[in-house]
Scaffold this active site. Structure first.
Site, short mmCIF file in Angstrom:
data_model
loop_
_atom_site.label_atom_id
_atom_site.label_comp_id
_atom_site.label_asym_id
_atom_site.label_seq_id
_atom_site.Cartn_x
_atom_site.Cartn_y
_atom_site.Cartn_z
N GLY A 14 50.32 45.69 40.11
CA GLY A 14 50.05 44.53 40.97
C GLY A 14 51.12 43.45 40.84
O GLY A 14 50.89 42.30 41.19
N GLY A 15 52.29 43.84 40.37
CA GLY A 15 53.33 42.87 40.06
C GLY A 15 54.04 42.25 41.24
O GLY A 15 54.89 41.38 41.07
N ILE A 19 49.67 36.53 42.35
CA ILE A 19 49.84 36.09 40.96
C ILE A 19 50.83 37.00 40.25
O ILE A 19 51.66 36.54 39.46
CB ILE A 19 48.46 36.12 40.24
CG1 ILE A 19 47.50 35.13 40.89
CG2 ILE A 19 48.62 35.86 38.76
CD1 ILE A 19 47.89 33.68 40.81
N GLY A 20 50.75 38.30 40.55
CA GLY A 20 51.64 39.26 39.89
C GLY A 20 53.11 38.90 40.06
O GLY A 20 53.91 39.11 39.14
N LYS A 139 35.12 41.30 37.09
CA LYS A 139 35.85 41.01 35.85
C LYS A 139 34.93 41.14 34.64
O LYS A 139 35.32 41.64 33.58
CB LYS A 139 36.49 39.62 35.91
CG LYS A 139 37.64 39.54 36.89
CD LYS A 139 38.35 38.18 36.88
CE LYS A 139 39.49 38.20 37.88
NZ LYS A 139 40.22 36.91 37.95
N ARG A 143 35.30 43.62 31.33
CA ARG A 143 35.17 43.19 29.92
C ARG A 143 34.11 44.02 29.20
O ARG A 143 34.27 44.39 28.04
CB ARG A 143 34.81 41.71 29.84
CG ARG A 143 35.97 40.80 30.18
CD ARG A 143 35.70 39.40 29.65
NE ARG A 143 36.67 38.44 30.16
CZ ARG A 143 36.69 37.16 29.83
NH1 ARG A 143 35.77 36.67 29.00
NH2 ARG A 143 37.60 36.35 30.31
N1 LIG Z 1 44.09 31.27 38.94
C1 LIG Z 1 44.20 31.36 40.25
O1 LIG Z 1 44.30 30.34 40.94
C2 LIG Z 1 44.22 32.70 40.90
C3 LIG Z 1 44.52 32.78 42.26
C4 LIG Z 1 44.59 34.04 42.86
C5 LIG Z 1 44.32 35.17 42.09
N2 LIG Z 1 43.98 35.04 40.77
C6 LIG Z 1 43.69 36.25 39.98
O2 LIG Z 1 44.91 36.97 39.80
C7 LIG Z 1 44.67 38.37 39.87
C8 LIG Z 1 45.55 38.99 40.98
O3 LIG Z 1 45.11 38.48 42.23
P1 LIG Z 1 46.09 38.35 43.48
O4 LIG Z 1 45.42 37.45 44.45
O5 LIG Z 1 47.46 38.03 43.00
O6 LIG Z 1 46.05 39.85 44.01
P2 LIG Z 1 46.66 40.42 45.37
O7 LIG Z 1 47.91 39.70 45.72
O8 LIG Z 1 45.59 40.49 46.39
O9 LIG Z 1 46.97 41.93 44.96
C9 LIG Z 1 47.78 42.22 43.84
C10 LIG Z 1 48.22 43.65 43.88
O10 LIG Z 1 47.12 44.53 43.70
C11 LIG Z 1 47.43 45.75 44.33
N3 LIG Z 1 46.35 46.04 45.29
C12 LIG Z 1 45.65 45.15 46.01
N4 LIG Z 1 44.75 45.79 46.78
C13 LIG Z 1 44.89 47.11 46.53
C14 LIG Z 1 44.24 48.28 46.99
N5 LIG Z 1 43.24 48.22 47.89
N6 LIG Z 1 44.64 49.47 46.49
C15 LIG Z 1 45.62 49.54 45.58
N7 LIG Z 1 46.28 48.45 45.09
C16 LIG Z 1 45.91 47.26 45.56
C17 LIG Z 1 48.73 45.61 45.10
O11 LIG Z 1 49.75 46.14 44.28
P3 LIG Z 1 50.98 47.01 44.89
O12 LIG Z 1 51.12 46.57 46.28
O13 LIG Z 1 52.12 46.66 44.02
O14 LIG Z 1 50.61 48.44 44.80
C18 LIG Z 1 48.85 44.10 45.21
O15 LIG Z 1 50.15 43.61 45.29
C19 LIG Z 1 43.16 38.55 40.12
O16 LIG Z 1 42.53 38.77 38.88
C20 LIG Z 1 42.74 37.21 40.69
O17 LIG Z 1 41.41 36.88 40.43
C21 LIG Z 1 43.95 33.84 40.17
#
Ligand SMILES: NC(=O)c1ccc[n+]([C@@H]2O[C@H](COP(=O)([O-])OP(=O)(O)OC[C@H]3O[C@@H](n4cnc5c(N)ncnc54)[C@H](OP(=O)(O)O)[C@@H]3O)[C@@H](O)[C@H]2O)c1
Length: 318
Positions: A14-15, A19-20, A139, A143
């Site tokens: 997910g990089g 967030i990644g 989540k 855990r």
């Molecule tokens: N603290 C904050 O404010 C905050 C805000 C947003 C998110 N978060 C947390 O950060 C974490 C990541 O969230 P995000 O919003 O960054 O995620 P995201 O952009 O929606 O997805 C991250 C990655 O997950 C993989 N992915 C997503 N959907 C998929 C699917 N259906 N099948 C296979 N791979 C999939 C993809 O990886 P690839 O494309 O590389 O394969 C995608 O780039 C979560 O735990 C979220 O709760 C925190």
């Protein structure tokens, strides 16, 4: 605890995500550098984000293309000598991490020793009411799986509160969630705008400090701030004129949030998290910043993030 060498090959899932991408960027910019950083991504993402990935490859990133649900492909990636896995998978695939963890646990040779499940946000075990919050359920299940089933692998859960970049914006279509509209010079503040919120990020520091991070839930914060203080910083960086301000009582946000969940609207997670943050569930008497060597000068400040939000908005307007 027996000594645990810092990891030398890190694999990110997910990089390229919201967030990644910050995490990958931080791993590649780390000083001293990590010897090997690899990213596992789908063929589709490798195509659609080719420019981002080739920029990172020129800075040393190895890109492994594959299907995250394919055991053989994931284990082949682990077998390249990976010793730490950082997952930043998106919310809709969080439960799949139990497979990724199981496959690491079962891996022949057992090179993977440390797993960071995708958290990087709200404390899902802050208090008694956390157990019932809808956005926390997947989540919490991860855990539980780790507690019940994982024996060999070490884990670290990184709790950061909101990432500043995610906290400042207004949620499209749900202004009751609060936030800041730089172009319109308008702010929507929860309650009276004086409720404190802790904001932060930090994976590199945890990887550098296994002694403080293994099998822990780490609470990391860059700064604690009130929406009124954020507003003042925005006003300062946009010419000093006062912005239009609207106040939203938390009860109004709760009502909007309930309706969104009732309607099955996928946007509901955002307003719920804003409400949880507004209730003060990102505040701690003491964080783990110091335990993993994060000092004030390593952390972004409110002024930094507001300045870059304003610059970004000006860039977007040109
Ligand atoms: N603290 C904050 O404010 C905050 C805000 C947003 C998110 N978060 C947390 O950060 C974490 C990541 O969230 P995000 O919003 O960054 O995620 P995201 O952009 O929606 O997805 C991250 C990655 O997950 C993989 N992915 C997503 N959907 C998929 C699917 N259906 N099948 C296979 N791979 C999939 C993809 O990886 P690839 O494309 O590389 O394969 C995608 O780039 C979560 O735990 C979220 O709760 C925190």
């Amino acid at each position: 605890m027996a000594s645990f060498d810092p990891p030398s090959k890190i694999l990110i899932f997910g990089g390229t995500g919201k967030i990644g991408a910050y995490i990958t960027e931080a791993l590649l910019s780390a000083s001293p550098p990590f010897p090997h950083v690899a990213l596992f991504t789908s063929e589709e993402t490798a195509r659609s984000k080719a420019a981002l990935l080739s920029g990172w490859e020129s800075r040393g990133l190895s890109v492994i293309k594959g299907d995250v649900t394919d055991k053989a492909q994931v284990q082949a990636a682990y077998a390249t000598g990976v010793d730490a896995v950082v997952s930043a998978l998106g919310r809709n695939v969080l439960l799949h991490q139990t497979d990724l963890i199981r496959w690491a646990e079962e891996q022949e040779g057992g090179s993977v020793r440390w797993f960071f499940p995708s958290e990087y946000g709200t404390d899902i075990e802050y208090g008694p009411s956390s157990a019932g919050e809808r956005p926390h359920q997947n989540k919490l299940a991860v855990r539980r799986f780790i507690k019940d089933e994982v024996r060999r692998l070490k884990n670290t859960f990184l709790v950061t509160g909101p990432y500043a970049e995610m906290y400042l914006n207004l949620i499209p279509g749900v202004p009751e969630g609060g936030g800041f509209d730089v172009k319109g010079k308008k702010a929507v503040l929860l309650e009276d705008g004086n409720g404190k919120v802790g904001v932060g990020k930090g994976v590199v520091a945890a990887l550098r400090h296994p002694e403080a991070a293994l099998d822990k839930v780490l609470k990391i914060q860059s700064f604690v701030v009130t929406p009124r203080e954020i507003l003042a910083a925005f006003e300062k960086h946009t010419g000093g004129e006062p912005w239009a301000v609207e106040y939203v009582p938390l009860d109004k946000l709760r009502a909007v949030e309930e309706q969104l969940w009732k309607d099955g609207n996928p946007i509901a997670t955002g307003p719920t998290l804003r409400r949880i943050w507004g209730e003060g569930s990102t505040l701690y008497e003491k964080t783990d910043n110091e335990a993993i060597g994060l000092r004030g000068e390593d952390l972004e400040s409110l002024d930094d993030v507001v300045r870059s939000a304003v610059e970004e908005s000006r860039g977007a307007r040109q």
